[in-house]
Design a protein around this motif. Structure first.
Motif: not given
Length: 294
Positions: A48-64
């Motif tokens: 909710l925090q990431a999506a609400g701030s517009g910073g949610w990047t689920p397709f960035d391999y570095r995130i994983w």
């Protein structure tokens, strides 16, 4: 000094998560179910925090990749922390595992050229003295349990350093830490979901899995785990925000004082008793955390 307010808030909120974990243990809640609940509510919070701030990047391999490392430190660190609580008092276990700030401070000093004060060095010495003192366990019977507790605490401390130090690294890389924590908590949730299901099948002994999931131990662990997850989410979110705004060699030690909430709560609520050596070690731990914070 906005970062200071964020850091203090992170310590208070995250400390409540640790106290809720202790409550679950004292009420004989299932450890895996408790951690399942923790990572379930934590995952939702960070998403909710990431999506609400517009910073949610689920397709960035570095995130994983970052999430896997930080999630490993968090999940296994919490698991070993709970096992250590079975062997020793929370009023010592929690402050000692928070000595991972020494590694975070060292990382900030060596890799990010952050200055460390003389008070910080004195704090490190105090923490190491407490570690040496805690390794002294009189009596043959208690020596065995003491060695196991000490080994669990050391392992949990190193794993927590991956979580706390990793957030500093990802912040410096410009990654969205809410997304990093979301991926780490999601991976941890999947791990403990599988562990809970496997444990449920083993303990059912002819009963249905649903009945096993409905056991008092699982319900207790899950309820307190959900509450701990909210505190964990709030504390780590404030901590990552403080890292962006302030120096890690100050933010990390302040965050580590979350152990005070667990230690004082255990002493006041559960009436934990400390021996003479443990009292000295507790004072050294608190003094070390305070000095490193200066």
């Amino acid at each position: 000094m906005w970062w200071f307010t964020l850091a203090v808030g992170s310590a208070l909120v995250f400390g409540l998560a640790g106290l809720f974990m202790k409550v679950s243990q004292m009420r004989r809640g299932s450890t895996t179910a408790m951690l399942l609940g923790l990572y379930a509510s934590g995952t939702c919070g960070f998403w909710l925090q990431a999506a609400g701030s517009g910073g949610w990047t689920p397709f960035d391999y570095r995130i994983w990749i970052a999430g896997a490392v930080i999630g490993l430190g968090s999940a296994w660190g919490n698991l070993l922390f709970m096992k250590a609580l079975d062997c020793g008092p929370a009023s010592l276990t929690s402050p000692l595992t928070n000595s991972n700030i020494v590694l975070v401070v060292a990382m900030g000093a060596f890799f990010y050229e952050e200055a460390v004060s003389l008070a910080g060095i004195a704090g490190v010495v105090s923490l190491l003295a407490a570690v040496v003192l805690l390794s002294v366990k009189p009596g043959a019977a208690s020596a065995e349990a003491g060695k196991r507790w000490f080994a669990l605490v050391i392992a949990a401390t190193l794993l927590f350093a991956f979580r706390n130090g990793g957030l500093k690294v990802t912040a410096e890389m410009g990654l969205d830490n809410a997304s990093v924590l979301w991926s780490g908590y999601l991976l941890s949730f999947l791990w403990f979901a599988a562990a809970t299901a496997a444990g449920s099948r083993r303990s059912s002994a002819g009963r249905s899995a649903a009945a096993s999931f409905g056991s008092s131990s699982v319900r207790t662990g899950l309820a307190w785990g959900l509450a701990a997850g909210i505190g964990s989410y709030g504390g780590l979110q404030l901590y990552s925000a403080a890292l962006l705004a302030g120096p890690s060699h100050l933010v990390a030690p302040i965050f580590a004082t979350n152990s005070l909430v667990v230690a004082l709560g255990s002493l006041l609520i559960f009436k934990e008793k400390l021996g003479p050596l443990q009292r000295v070690a507790f004072l050294l731990l608190m003094a070390g955390l305070a000095l490193v914070r200066i």
